[in-house]
Design a protein around this motif. Structure first.
Motif, mmCIF file in Angstrom:
data_model
loop_
_atom_site.group_PDB
_atom_site.id
_atom_site.type_symbol
_atom_site.label_atom_id
_atom_site.label_comp_id
_atom_site.label_asym_id
_atom_site.label_seq_id
_atom_site.Cartn_x
_atom_site.Cartn_y
_atom_site.Cartn_z
ATOM 1 N N ASN A 74 19.424 16.680 -21.404
ATOM 2 C CA ASN A 74 18.730 16.143 -20.236
ATOM 3 C C ASN A 74 18.090 17.252 -19.420
ATOM 4 O O ASN A 74 16.983 17.095 -18.889
ATOM 5 N N ARG A 75 18.771 18.390 -19.329
ATOM 6 C CA ARG A 75 18.219 19.514 -18.577
ATOM 7 C C ARG A 75 16.928 20.009 -19.226
ATOM 8 O O ARG A 75 15.945 20.288 -18.545
ATOM 9 N N ARG A 77 14.911 18.283 -21.006
ATOM 10 C CA ARG A 77 13.884 17.250 -20.888
ATOM 11 C C ARG A 77 13.261 17.214 -19.496
ATOM 12 O O ARG A 77 12.044 16.997 -19.359
ATOM 13 N N TYR A 78 14.074 17.431 -18.451
ATOM 14 C CA TYR A 78 13.591 17.130 -17.108
ATOM 15 C C TYR A 78 13.527 18.321 -16.145
ATOM 16 O O TYR A 78 12.793 18.245 -15.150
ATOM 17 N N ALA A 79 14.264 19.396 -16.398
ATOM 18 C CA ALA A 79 14.256 20.533 -15.470
ATOM 19 C C ALA A 79 12.917 21.258 -15.521
ATOM 20 O O ALA A 79 12.301 21.377 -16.587
ATOM 21 N N ARG A 80 12.474 21.741 -14.376
ATOM 22 C CA ARG A 80 11.177 22.408 -14.288
ATOM 23 C C ARG A 80 11.333 23.915 -14.098
ATOM 24 O O ARG A 80 12.274 24.384 -13.455
ATOM 25 N N GLU A 86 5.995 23.640 -14.693
ATOM 26 C CA GLU A 86 6.036 22.818 -15.895
ATOM 27 C C GLU A 86 7.474 22.564 -16.306
ATOM 28 O O GLU A 86 8.379 23.331 -15.975
ATOM 29 N N ARG A 87 7.686 21.489 -17.025
ATOM 30 C CA ARG A 87 9.030 21.227 -17.532
ATOM 31 C C ARG A 87 9.360 22.210 -18.649
ATOM 32 O O ARG A 87 8.469 22.652 -19.386
ATOM 33 N N TRP A 89 10.740 21.382 -21.188
ATOM 34 C CA TRP A 89 10.397 20.598 -22.372
ATOM 35 C C TRP A 89 8.964 20.887 -22.827
ATOM 36 O O TRP A 89 8.687 20.946 -24.019
ATOM 37 N N ASP A 90 8.058 21.087 -21.870
ATOM 38 C CA ASP A 90 6.668 21.378 -22.212
ATOM 39 C C ASP A 90 6.558 22.701 -22.958
ATOM 40 O O ASP A 90 5.798 22.825 -23.926
ATOM 41 N N GLY A 126 11.629 14.048 -29.027
ATOM 42 C CA GLY A 126 12.134 13.563 -27.750
ATOM 43 C C GLY A 126 12.738 12.186 -27.826
ATOM 44 O O GLY A 126 13.392 11.750 -26.880
#
Length: 208
Positions: A74-75, A77-80, A86-87, A89-90, A126
């Motif tokens: 989850n971190r 996926r969503y932490a910036r 940007e995340r 994840w990006d 994802g």
């Protein structure tokens, strides 16, 4: 790589262990391995873009709260990232999109599954299509096992290897999918890299 040494980011922090041994193994293979803490990616100056291989070692990420590696998934996926907004994840999707390599060991493999990077059938990164749950034995397993390598697999880490004898240490090591179709697609696509084998290296479901 244009003659440059391969740079490996070995993730650390939040319950990860064996990062030093993992980095040492990469160095023995000729790579330039650097241990990077998770929060140096989120709050510091470290960026996935600067590396060629990303390694998630073993351990007990976040104490395996919510299930093995789920909280860390989850971190990611969503932490910036503080410096860019940007995340994380990006960055990870850009890393994969550039054809760079990712490997997960033990708890790191559980993380890849929970993040939806494995199996990612149809390129659906994802989307969690599988999980790892408690062993059928109902206890933590710590033993050496023979493994048969699928030589038709596209996995670069097992290229040229036919069989392995490795230790397993886990309490949640049972790979499960939501439906049988996912398993069938994995076998059809040669994505099942290793299979448990008997002492003569014949595939087996007999335990242990």
């Amino acid at each position: 790589m244009g003659g440059k040494r391969v740079k490996v980011l070995v993730l650390a922090g939040n319950g990860i262990n064996c990062e030093y041994e993992t980095a040492h193994a990469f160095r023995l293979a000729g790579a330039e391995a650097e241990i990077v803490y998770l929060y140096d990616l989120l709050w510091g100056e470290k960026r996935l873009d600067d590396y060629h291989i990303l390694c998630f070692p073993g351990g007990f990420l976040d104490g395996d709260d919510l299930g093995a590696a789920k909280a860390c998934a989850n971190r990611f996926r969503y932490a910036r990232v503080k410096s860019t907004g940007e995340r994380l994840w990006d960055q990870l999707m850009r890393f994969i999109g550039e054809g760079k390599l990712v490997i997960g060991i033990c708890n790191g493999f559980q993380l890849l599954v929970k993040m939806g990077l494995i199996p990612a059938l149809g390129g659906r990164y994802g989307e969690q299509q599988a999980s790892l749950t408690f062993n059928d034995s109902g206890r933590f397993e710590d033993r050496w096992v023979p493994l048969l390598v699928n030589e038709r697999s596209p996995c670069v880490f097992t290229r040229g290897i036919q069989r392995l004898y490795l230790p397993v240490r886990h309490g949640e090591g049972k790979f499960v999918t939501g439906d049988r179709k996912v398993l069938e697609e994995l076998f059809e696509g040669q994505q099942v890299v290793l299979r448990y084998a008997d002492p003569d290296y014949n595939p087996t479901m007999q335990y242990p």
